[in-house]
Scaffold this motif. Structure first.
Motif, PDB file in Angstrom:
ATOM      1  N   PHE A 235       8.663   6.445   5.798  1.00  0.00           N
ATOM      2  CA  PHE A 235       8.329   7.777   6.286  1.00  0.00           C
ATOM      3  C   PHE A 235       7.015   7.797   7.067  1.00  0.00           C
ATOM      4  O   PHE A 235       6.901   8.479   8.087  1.00  0.00           O
ATOM      5  CB  PHE A 235       8.254   8.730   5.095  1.00  0.00           C
ATOM      6  CG  PHE A 235       8.103  10.171   5.462  1.00  0.00           C
ATOM      7  CD1 PHE A 235       8.947  10.768   6.380  1.00  0.00           C
ATOM      8  CD2 PHE A 235       7.114  10.945   4.881  1.00  0.00           C
ATOM      9  CE1 PHE A 235       8.815  12.114   6.710  1.00  0.00           C
ATOM     10  CE2 PHE A 235       6.977  12.283   5.200  1.00  0.00           C
ATOM     11  CZ  PHE A 235       7.822  12.866   6.110  1.00  0.00           C
ATOM     12  N   VAL A 236       6.016   7.055   6.595  1.00  0.00           N
ATOM     13  CA  VAL A 236       4.728   6.989   7.293  1.00  0.00           C
ATOM     14  C   VAL A 236       4.483   5.576   7.819  1.00  0.00           C
ATOM     15  O   VAL A 236       4.147   5.385   8.972  1.00  0.00           O
ATOM     16  CB  VAL A 236       3.567   7.424   6.384  1.00  0.00           C
ATOM     17  CG1 VAL A 236       2.244   7.375   7.151  1.00  0.00           C
ATOM     18  CG2 VAL A 236       3.819   8.827   5.837  1.00  0.00           C
ATOM     19  N   GLY A 237       4.645   4.572   6.969  1.00  0.00           N
ATOM     20  CA  GLY A 237       4.447   3.188   7.393  1.00  0.00           C
ATOM     21  C   GLY A 237       3.127   2.632   6.928  1.00  0.00           C
ATOM     22  O   GLY A 237       3.018   2.100   5.823  1.00  0.00           O
ATOM     23  N   THR A 238       2.077   2.741   7.751  1.00  0.00           N
ATOM     24  CA  THR A 238       0.749   2.220   7.424  1.00  0.00           C
ATOM     25  C   THR A 238      -0.050   3.269   6.646  1.00  0.00           C
ATOM     26  O   THR A 238      -1.187   3.599   6.999  1.00  0.00           O
ATOM     27  CB  THR A 238       0.005   1.845   8.714  1.00  0.00           C
ATOM     28  OG1 THR A 238       0.088   2.949   9.629  1.00  0.00           O
ATOM     29  CG2 THR A 238       0.611   0.614   9.359  1.00  0.00           C
ATOM     30  N   THR A 239       0.513   3.749   5.542  1.00  0.00           N
ATOM     31  CA  THR A 239      -0.035   4.909   4.842  1.00  0.00           C
ATOM     32  C   THR A 239      -1.468   4.730   4.356  1.00  0.00           C
ATOM     33  O   THR A 239      -2.294   5.639   4.548  1.00  0.00           O
ATOM     34  CB  THR A 239       0.879   5.291   3.667  1.00  0.00           C
ATOM     35  OG1 THR A 239       2.231   5.305   4.103  1.00  0.00           O
ATOM     36  CG2 THR A 239       0.514   6.660   3.121  1.00  0.00           C
ATOM     37  N   PRO A 240      -1.853   3.613   3.701  1.00  0.00           N
ATOM     38  CA  PRO A 240      -3.221   3.530   3.179  1.00  0.00           C
ATOM     39  C   PRO A 240      -4.305   3.729   4.233  1.00  0.00           C
ATOM     40  O   PRO A 240      -5.381   4.258   3.927  1.00  0.00           O
ATOM     41  CB  PRO A 240      -3.281   2.117   2.575  1.00  0.00           C
ATOM     42  CG  PRO A 240      -1.864   1.790   2.253  1.00  0.00           C
ATOM     43  CD  PRO A 240      -1.064   2.418   3.348  1.00  0.00           C
ATOM     44  N   GLY A 241      -4.050   3.305   5.467  1.00  0.00           N
ATOM     45  CA  GLY A 241      -5.075   3.392   6.497  1.00  0.00           C
ATOM     46  C   GLY A 241      -4.905   4.529   7.480  1.00  0.00           C
ATOM     47  O   GLY A 241      -5.534   4.533   8.539  1.00  0.00           O
ATOM     48  N   THR A 242      -4.077   5.511   7.122  1.00  0.00           N
ATOM     49  CA  THR A 242      -3.695   6.545   8.085  1.00  0.00           C
ATOM     50  C   THR A 242      -4.228   7.929   7.710  1.00  0.00           C
ATOM     51  O   THR A 242      -4.085   8.369   6.559  1.00  0.00           O
ATOM     52  CB  THR A 242      -2.158   6.630   8.184  1.00  0.00           C
ATOM     53  OG1 THR A 242      -1.651   5.378   8.628  1.00  0.00           O
ATOM     54  CG2 THR A 242      -1.725   7.721   9.148  1.00  0.00           C
ATOM     55  N   VAL A 243      -4.822   8.606   8.687  1.00  0.00           N
ATOM     56  CA  VAL A 243      -5.076  10.040   8.545  1.00  0.00           C
ATOM     57  C   VAL A 243      -3.729  10.740   8.625  1.00  0.00           C
ATOM     58  O   VAL A 243      -2.975  10.547   9.586  1.00  0.00           O
ATOM     59  CB  VAL A 243      -6.005  10.553   9.665  1.00  0.00           C
ATOM     60  CG1 VAL A 243      -6.173  12.070   9.556  1.00  0.00           C
ATOM     61  CG2 VAL A 243      -7.343   9.853   9.619  1.00  0.00           C
ATOM     62  N   PHE A 244      -3.402  11.541   7.614  1.00  0.00           N
ATOM     63  CA  PHE A 244      -2.084  12.176   7.571  1.00  0.00           C
ATOM     64  C   PHE A 244      -2.229  13.545   6.942  1.00  0.00           C
ATOM     65  O   PHE A 244      -2.489  13.674   5.745  1.00  0.00           O
ATOM     66  CB  PHE A 244      -1.103  11.318   6.765  1.00  0.00           C
ATOM     67  CG  PHE A 244       0.332  11.752   6.884  1.00  0.00           C
ATOM     68  CD1 PHE A 244       1.162  11.167   7.829  1.00  0.00           C
ATOM     69  CD2 PHE A 244       0.844  12.737   6.064  1.00  0.00           C
ATOM     70  CE1 PHE A 244       2.492  11.565   7.950  1.00  0.00           C
ATOM     71  CE2 PHE A 244       2.167  13.151   6.174  1.00  0.00           C
ATOM     72  CZ  PHE A 244       2.990  12.550   7.121  1.00  0.00           C
ATOM     73  N   GLU A 245      -2.047  14.599   7.738  1.00  0.00           N
ATOM     74  CA  GLU A 245      -2.225  15.962   7.238  1.00  0.00           C
ATOM     75  C   GLU A 245      -1.551  16.961   8.162  1.00  0.00           C
ATOM     76  O   GLU A 245      -1.710  16.918   9.379  1.00  0.00           O
ATOM     77  CB  GLU A 245      -3.719  16.289   7.152  1.00  0.00           C
ATOM     78  CG  GLU A 245      -4.035  17.631   6.550  1.00  0.00           C
ATOM     79  CD  GLU A 245      -3.765  17.687   5.049  1.00  0.00           C
ATOM     80  OE1 GLU A 245      -3.186  18.694   4.596  1.00  0.00           O
ATOM     81  OE2 GLU A 245      -4.145  16.735   4.337  1.00  0.00           O
ATOM     82  N   ARG A 246      -0.763  17.851   7.588  1.00  0.00           N
ATOM     83  CA  ARG A 246      -0.244  19.026   8.309  1.00  0.00           C
ATOM     84  C   ARG A 246      -0.771  20.270   7.611  1.00  0.00           C
ATOM     85  O   ARG A 246      -0.723  20.354   6.383  1.00  0.00           O
ATOM     86  CB  ARG A 246       1.293  19.056   8.297  1.00  0.00           C
ATOM     87  CG  ARG A 246       1.963  18.064   9.196  1.00  0.00           C
ATOM     88  CD  ARG A 246       3.476  18.321   9.296  1.00  0.00           C
ATOM     89  NE  ARG A 246       4.108  18.399   7.991  1.00  0.00           N
ATOM     90  CZ  ARG A 246       4.615  17.348   7.330  1.00  0.00           C
ATOM     91  NH1 ARG A 246       4.539  16.143   7.860  1.00  0.00           N
ATOM     92  NH2 ARG A 246       5.171  17.501   6.152  1.00  0.00           N
ATOM     93  N   GLN A 247      -1.226  21.255   8.409  1.00  0.00           N
ATOM     94  CA  GLN A 247      -1.778  22.461   7.809  1.00  0.00           C
ATOM     95  C   GLN A 247      -1.945  23.556   8.865  1.00  0.00           C
ATOM     96  O   GLN A 247      -1.898  23.289  10.069  1.00  0.00           O
ATOM     97  CB  GLN A 247      -3.116  22.160   7.163  1.00  0.00           C
ATOM     98  CG  GLN A 247      -4.169  21.603   8.079  1.00  0.00           C
ATOM     99  CD  GLN A 247      -5.358  21.051   7.317  1.00  0.00           C
ATOM    100  OE1 GLN A 247      -5.376  20.997   6.101  1.00  0.00           O
ATOM    101  NE2 GLN A 247      -6.389  20.636   8.037  1.00  0.00           N
ATOM    102  N   PRO A 248      -2.129  24.812   8.413  1.00  0.00           N
ATOM    103  CA  PRO A 248      -2.342  25.919   9.362  1.00  0.00           C
ATOM    104  C   PRO A 248      -3.688  25.788  10.067  1.00  0.00           C
ATOM    105  O   PRO A 248      -4.649  25.268   9.491  1.00  0.00           O
ATOM    106  CB  PRO A 248      -2.307  27.165   8.466  1.00  0.00           C
ATOM    107  CG  PRO A 248      -1.635  26.724   7.200  1.00  0.00           C
ATOM    108  CD  PRO A 248      -1.996  25.293   7.023  1.00  0.00           C
ATOM    109  N   MET A 249      -3.724  26.286  11.310  1.00  0.00           N
ATOM    110  CA  MET A 249      -4.958  26.151  12.093  1.00  0.00           C
ATOM    111  C   MET A 249      -4.958  27.096  13.284  1.00  0.00           C
ATOM    112  O   MET A 249      -3.928  27.680  13.639  1.00  0.00           O
ATOM    113  CB  MET A 249      -5.094  24.717  12.608  1.00  0.00           C
ATOM    114  CG  MET A 249      -4.052  24.344  13.668  1.00  0.00           C
ATOM    115  SD  MET A 249      -4.117  22.598  14.130  1.00  0.00           S
ATOM    116  CE  MET A 249      -3.555  21.843  12.603  1.00  0.00           C
TER     117      MET A 249
END
Length: 464
Positions: A235-249
């Protein structure tokens, strides 16, 4: 040249131009072309009459008639070329409209997404992952079991990553149209189990509106560069080293510059290693980002500042706030004609929930209720190579490290995590991919215990 031959050429040319008129009329106002055709019709009638009696003309008169005829033929051919170009434009517009969706009133609708099937077989060295756990759907570094008995290879099939979206553009009578984007999938939600139905509840991934340079709603954090993520079956792949965030803005974009005020949320580690969501934030997370690109690829630099907060009702020890910040550099560099190198490097204080699916928290709390932001650094690198037009591979690795205040967090929290994967993807047709991937991931605690995860994943995906 005989009169009969000229008559045939004139009539055929005029007929061809006239027959193309309806298609071209769809593209633009053709009043001028209609007038030109009418004028040419009159000229042709006159010339045909003169051709029928040309045997009575002198050689000079016949030469003049021949020149006039050739001039009419030249203009007719030019008219044919213009009509052909218009017909091509109409066909292109029609094809684009069919591809882009459909209209209702002043709103253009476009549907997209993909259907994906994943077959995953994985084992963990530090304990069994229960059936139905999201840890069996994709890599979550902070949830890799540690300290238990190794599991066997557990196999699951899932179509939960299937994704649907709808994009709209509405003419509201202002300078720019108002756009919207709504996207759903079926990941990390409740629903049926694997015994009977395998039904899962849809969840909102993204939902935002755009007007001019402004975006309002939920989408990927401006601090995250989605374009740098490597191609992976996970689903993500390189998860430990990745900025990953969805949110309102609320986001403003001007050229390569982006500025955003985003959803705040402070995650706190207690002395027992537990997680508390304080919910007492007063100021949004502020992000500034700059994107730069060219034929060589693209680079993105992003910075974030945060106000971390807890209140007396969380721990009964008074209110406190702390300053959080972070910097991230990421990009995608072309290597040769089709290959590319992708990377990301991120460091900062109080970034916890932005990195690796919240591997560690933003801050720890001491006995006086005071916040101590947790410093982290992380990154990944990935190389994609095309073996052929329809065959490609990605090899990637990522790493995460936290500087936990162990006196406050205890020694049961994650200290390090890393993973690596390699895959092979075949595209037998446009937008249709079949791939296989092997991944190894590891998680280490502050007390020295560790656990690893191995996964083999076969996926097929059809995008639309």
């Amino acid at each position: 040249m005989t009169g009969m031959t000229l008559r045939h050429r004139l009539t055929a040319g005029l007929l061809a131009a006239s027959c193309m008129m309806p298609a071209a009329a769809q593209a633009q106002d053709d009043a001028s072309m209609e007038a030109r055709i009418a004028r040419l019709e009159a000229l042709v009638e006159t010339l045909v009459e003169r051709l029928d009696t040309q045997e009575t003309r002198t050689s000079g008169q016949q030469a003049e008639l021949q020149a006039q005829t050739e001039a009419v033929l030249v203009e007719t051919q030019a008219l044919q070329q213009e009509q052909a170009q218009l017909a091509t434009q109409v066909a292109a517009v029609t094809e684009e409209q069919e591809r882009d969706g459909f209209s209702i009133g002043n709103t253009q609708f476009t549907l997209g997404g993909y259907v994906k099937l994943d077959a995953i077989s994985q084992r963990t060295s530090g304990g069994q992952v229960g059936s139905g756990s999201i840890v069996r759907d994709f890599l979550i570094p902070g949830a890799i079991p540690v300290g238990g008995t190794a599991s066997g290879w557990d196999t699951d099939f899932s179509a939960r990553q299937t994704r649907l979206n709808m994009r709209t553009s509405t003419d509201v009578g202002l300078e720019n149209p108002v756009g919207t984007f709504v996207e759903v999938d079926f990941m990390v939600t409740s629903g049926g189990d694997e015994r009977i139905s395998n039904s899962y509840t849809p969840r909102m991934r993204q939902a935002y509106m755009t007007y001019g340079d402004w975006l309002l709603g939920q989408t990927w954090s401006t601090f995250q560069n989605v374009g740098a993520l490597p191609e992976s079956m996970d689903f993500v792949g390189t998860t430990p080293g990745t900025v990953f965030e969805r949110q309102p803005m609320i986001r403003y974009t001007s050229g390569g510059l982006q500025i955003a005020a985003e959803q705040p949320e402070t995650t706190v580690t207690t002395s027992s290693g537990g997680r508390v969501l304080a919910g007492d934030d007063t100021l949004p997370d502020m992000v500034i980002r700059y994107n730069h690109g060219g034929d060589w690829g693209s680079l993105t630099a992003a910075g974030i500042v945060r106000s971390l907060n807890v209140a007396d009702d969380d721990f009964g020890m008074g209110d406190d706030s702390a300053f959080g910040y972070g910097l991230s550099l990421s990009g995608r560099i072309r290597v040769g004609e089709r290959d590319d190198l992708r990377f990301m490097g991120t460091a900062g204080d109080g970034l916890g929930r932005y990195i690796g699916l919240n591997i560690v928290n933003d801050a720890a709390v001491n006995i006086n209720g005071e916040l101590d932001p947790i410093f982290t650094y992380s990154g990944f690198a990935a190389f994609r190579h095309f073996w052929a037009d329809d065959l490609r591979s990605t090899i990637a690795g990522s790493y995460f490290k936290a500087d936990n205040p162990v006196m406050l967090t205890g020694n049961q929290v994650t200290d390090e995590s890393w993973n690596a994967f390699v895959n092979l993807v075949w595209s037998p047709a446009s937008r249709f991919d079949v791939g296989i991937e092997y991944m190894y991931a590891e998680r280490m605690l502050e007390n020295g215990l560790s656990g690893d995860l191995q996964k083999v994943q076969v996926s097929s995906r059809l995008s639309f």
